[in-house]
Design a protein around this motif. Structure first.
Motif, mmCIF file in Angstrom:
data_model
loop_
_atom_site.group_PDB
_atom_site.id
_atom_site.type_symbol
_atom_site.label_atom_id
_atom_site.label_comp_id
_atom_site.label_asym_id
_atom_site.label_seq_id
_atom_site.Cartn_x
_atom_site.Cartn_y
_atom_site.Cartn_z
ATOM 1 N N SER A 18 -33.482 26.332 0.663
ATOM 2 C CA SER A 18 -34.554 26.374 -0.340
ATOM 3 C C SER A 18 -33.994 26.386 -1.758
ATOM 4 C CB SER A 18 -35.410 27.629 -0.151
ATOM 5 O OG SER A 18 -35.963 27.660 1.127
ATOM 6 N N VAL A 19 -32.975 27.195 -2.011
ATOM 7 C CA VAL A 19 -32.447 27.297 -3.376
ATOM 8 C C VAL A 19 -31.812 25.961 -3.779
ATOM 9 C CG1 VAL A 19 -30.725 28.431 -4.833
ATOM 10 C CG2 VAL A 19 -32.103 29.800 -3.259
ATOM 11 N N ASP A 64 -24.016 21.314 4.853
ATOM 12 C CA ASP A 64 -25.025 22.128 5.547
ATOM 13 C C ASP A 64 -24.846 21.921 7.037
ATOM 14 O OD1 ASP A 64 -27.542 23.441 6.448
ATOM 15 O OD2 ASP A 64 -28.011 23.423 4.323
ATOM 16 N N GLY A 106 -19.860 23.861 8.778
ATOM 17 C CA GLY A 106 -19.311 24.466 9.978
ATOM 18 C C GLY A 106 -19.063 25.944 9.773
ATOM 19 N N ALA A 144 -25.511 29.201 0.797
ATOM 20 C CA ALA A 144 -25.790 29.187 2.238
ATOM 21 C C ALA A 144 -26.378 30.533 2.671
ATOM 22 C CB ALA A 144 -24.500 28.903 3.013
ATOM 23 N N THR A 146 -27.048 34.145 3.999
ATOM 24 C CA THR A 146 -26.214 35.347 3.871
ATOM 25 C C THR A 146 -25.561 35.676 5.213
ATOM 26 O OG1 THR A 146 -27.640 36.232 2.155
ATOM 27 C CG2 THR A 146 -26.288 37.821 3.334
ATOM 28 N N TYR A 163 -15.082 27.880 3.063
ATOM 29 C CA TYR A 163 -15.542 26.963 2.003
ATOM 30 C C TYR A 163 -14.880 27.305 0.671
ATOM 31 C CZ TYR A 163 -19.348 25.287 5.025
ATOM 32 O OH TYR A 163 -20.078 24.715 6.034
ATOM 33 N N THR A 206 -31.883 37.992 -9.299
ATOM 34 C CA THR A 206 -33.057 37.190 -9.647
ATOM 35 C C THR A 206 -34.362 37.962 -9.729
ATOM 36 O OG1 THR A 206 -33.389 36.686 -7.316
ATOM 37 C CG2 THR A 206 -32.140 35.080 -8.587
ATOM 38 N N LYS A 252 -26.646 42.572 1.572
ATOM 39 C CA LYS A 252 -27.534 42.314 0.430
ATOM 40 C C LYS A 252 -27.874 43.620 -0.296
ATOM 41 C CE LYS A 252 -30.251 39.095 -1.386
ATOM 42 N NZ LYS A 252 -29.711 37.802 -1.798
HETATM 43 N N1 NAD Z 1 -33.810 34.510 -5.394
HETATM 44 C C1 NAD Z 1 -33.097 33.942 -4.447
HETATM 45 O O1 NAD Z 1 -33.547 33.029 -3.842
HETATM 46 C C2 NAD Z 1 -31.712 34.426 -4.158
HETATM 47 C C3 NAD Z 1 -31.158 35.425 -4.938
HETATM 48 C C4 NAD Z 1 -29.855 35.844 -4.670
HETATM 49 C C5 NAD Z 1 -29.147 35.280 -3.627
HETATM 50 N N2 NAD Z 1 -29.727 34.329 -2.864
HETATM 51 C C6 NAD Z 1 -28.956 33.824 -1.714
HETATM 52 O O2 NAD Z 1 -28.930 32.413 -1.722
HETATM 53 C C7 NAD Z 1 -28.744 31.971 -0.365
HETATM 54 C C8 NAD Z 1 -29.711 30.838 -0.069
HETATM 55 O O3 NAD Z 1 -31.037 31.282 -0.050
HETATM 56 P P1 NAD Z 1 -32.165 30.282 0.478
HETATM 57 O O4 NAD Z 1 -33.463 30.948 0.238
HETATM 58 O O5 NAD Z 1 -31.919 28.914 -0.043
HETATM 59 O O6 NAD Z 1 -31.843 30.307 2.053
HETATM 60 P P2 NAD Z 1 -32.166 29.157 3.120
HETATM 61 O O7 NAD Z 1 -32.135 29.845 4.443
HETATM 62 O O8 NAD Z 1 -33.373 28.392 2.735
HETATM 63 O O9 NAD Z 1 -30.921 28.162 2.998
HETATM 64 C C9 NAD Z 1 -29.647 28.443 3.472
HETATM 65 C C10 NAD Z 1 -29.008 27.154 3.947
HETATM 66 O O10 NAD Z 1 -27.662 27.460 4.346
HETATM 67 C C11 NAD Z 1 -27.360 26.652 5.464
HETATM 68 N N3 NAD Z 1 -26.192 27.180 6.184
HETATM 69 C C12 NAD Z 1 -26.118 28.252 7.010
HETATM 70 N N4 NAD Z 1 -24.865 28.403 7.483
HETATM 71 C C13 NAD Z 1 -24.117 27.418 6.921
HETATM 72 C C14 NAD Z 1 -22.755 27.033 7.022
HETATM 73 N N5 NAD Z 1 -21.867 27.707 7.772
HETATM 74 N N6 NAD Z 1 -22.344 25.946 6.323
HETATM 75 C C15 NAD Z 1 -23.214 25.244 5.542
HETATM 76 N N7 NAD Z 1 -24.512 25.562 5.427
HETATM 77 C C16 NAD Z 1 -24.966 26.639 6.095
HETATM 78 C C17 NAD Z 1 -28.651 26.674 6.277
HETATM 79 O O11 NAD Z 1 -28.691 25.638 7.223
HETATM 80 C C18 NAD Z 1 -29.698 26.530 5.173
HETATM 81 O O12 NAD Z 1 -30.008 25.172 4.928
HETATM 82 C C19 NAD Z 1 -28.913 33.205 0.537
HETATM 83 O O13 NAD Z 1 -27.657 33.706 0.907
HETATM 84 C C20 NAD Z 1 -29.599 34.176 -0.399
HETATM 85 O O14 NAD Z 1 -29.343 35.537 -0.044
HETATM 86 C C21 NAD Z 1 -30.987 33.880 -3.108
#
Ligand code: NAD
Length: 372
Positions: A18-19, A64, A106, A144, A146, A163, A206, A252
């Motif tokens: 999503s991010v 991804d 991976g 990716a 958490t 990574y 955030t 987290k």
């Molecule tokens: N406000 C926020 O949205 C916010 C704030 C702080 C931190 N974060 C962190 O940002 C990250 C992403 O959040 P999100 O809402 O986009 O989550 P999400 O679940 O929508 O996206 C995560 C993506 O990571 C991919 N992924 C998982 N394991 C992987 C790997 N080994 N290699 C490559 N890709 C992999 C998943 O397939 C997925 O597409 C999370 O860790 C979250 O805690 C988000």
């Protein structure tokens, strides 16, 4: 409009999340002038002249482990109200171009590759992306899912560290926007020092923690002792599902609690809870309940409610960080960047209060302007 001559790569770990999808679609929308840059600090006046790469010069790719096409992910986010209606079709070609630059991540289930083989493969993907697109540099940004906090006795590195090692090997500045380990493992310290690359982390600040880093200094400065600070979060989406794992939630919550301990001098009583509510999708509600003492021990309480769209909060910060680290790399800055603590729950040093962190960021903008 002619393309800018110097282009900068942004490589998302978790490129279909999503991010990352919101950042990729949002950057295209900003570059096309479809929306104002709300939430992007680097688009404000103090950063003009700092030499940051323009939003229109950013080229996206990533790793991804999912294969859902980016335009489809963007449609899902628009249906959930995260992206504006009509945006995915308006920036379809940019999303398709970024999608074509996403490589399998991976380790996948049943993956028999060693850590070294995975790092080599990831680094090769980065180098190929940078060369093929004629990019001046590529900033790697971990967004990716958490990971659970690693077991101290584990023989394998967590994926986030593989990574991060690949970023070092490919000569890429690195941002860890998640609470996962990334570069923060003793195993990578020699490589980090030898790389002479700028890096920043960890875990984007955030919502709830952003508010905490503003409110906690207020209690300290007004000499109001905090007796307890408790918080609860409700969220859905992929992040909500990942954080339903208690080990991932613990990683987290440690960052959320650290902000209070650093500002108040000691962690107050109270915990943080995260509940996965899939029906909420990317929309998060966070409550804080702060019990504090007033004059002569008068007992008082402040309660806050934060309702936000997680990815819309995170995406502009991710774009800010990619631009800032790209410029830091260009001017030859290396190592951890405490000046970017403004963006993180668990920063690489620097002050804990948001106002002091903002001043440090402004000095950094000045420094980026002056150096070459
Ligand atoms: N406000 C926020 O949205 C916010 C704030 C702080 C931190 N974060 C962190 O940002 C990250 C992403 O959040 P999100 O809402 O986009 O989550 P999400 O679940 O929508 O996206 C995560 C993506 O990571 C991919 N992924 C998982 N394991 C992987 C790997 N080994 N290699 C490559 N890709 C992999 C998943 O397939 C997925 O597409 C999370 O860790 C979250 O805690 C988000």
């Amino acid at each position: 409009m002619s393309a800018p001559a110097v282009r900068t790569g942004v490589w998302f770990i978790g490129a279909r999340g999503s991010v990352a999808t919101t950042a990729t679609a949002g950057c295209a929308a900003l570059a096309a002038g479809l929306h104002p840059a709300a939430g992007m600090v680097t688009e404000t006046a103090p950063f003009a002249g700092s030499g940051l790469p323009p939003v229109g010069s950013l080229v996206f790719g990533g790793h991804d482990t999912l294969d859902c096409p980016l335009p489809k992910r963007a449609e899902v986010l628009a249906a959930g109200g995260v992206l504006p209606h009509g945006l995915p079709s308006a920036v379809h070609s940019e999303l398709a171009a970024a999608d074509a630059e996403i490589r399998p991540g991976g380790p996948l289930s049943g993956d028999i590759r060693t850590d070294e083989e995975l790092v080599t493969a990831f680094a090769a993907d980065l180098t190929d992306f940078t060369r093929r697109n004629g990019l001046a540099r590529t900033v790697v940004v971990n967004v990716a899912s958490t990971e659970p906090a690693p077991d101290p006795g584990a023989r394998r590195l967590p994926a986030s560290s593989l990574y991060a090692a690949a970023a070092l090997r490919a000569g890429c500045p690195y941002v860890n926007f998640t609470p996962s380990t990334g570069l923060r493992t003793p195993v990578l310290q020699a490589a980090v020092a030898a790389s002479a690359l700028p890096h920043a982390g960890r875990d984007g600040k955030t919502g709830q923690t952003l508010l905490r880093s503003v409110l906690a200094p207020m209690f300290v400065q007004r000499a109001l002792p905090v007796r307890a600070w408790s918080g609860t979060n409700l969220l859905g989406g992929g992040d909500g599902a990942s954080l339903a794992d208690p080990a991932a939630a613990a990683a987290k919550n440690a960052g959320k609690e650290r902000v209070l301990a650093d500002t108040l001098g000691a962690a107050p009583e109270g915990e943080v809870h995260i509940d996965d509510v899939p029906a909420l999708g990317d929309w998060k509600t966070a409550w804080d309940h702060i019990a504090f003492d007033g004059f002569l021990g008068a007992r008082m309480v402040l309660q806050t409610t934060w309702q936000g769209c997680d990815s819309a909060l995170a995406a502009p910060l991710v774009l800010d960080l990619a631009r800032l680290l790209a410029r830091a790399h260009e001017v030859g800055l290396t190592g951890p960047r405490p000046e970017l603590g403004f963006y993180f729950k668990d920063p690489d040093g620097g002050p804990a209060a948001l106002s002091a962190q903002y001043l440090a960021l402004l000095s950094f903008a000045e420094r980026l302007r002056g150096e070459k």
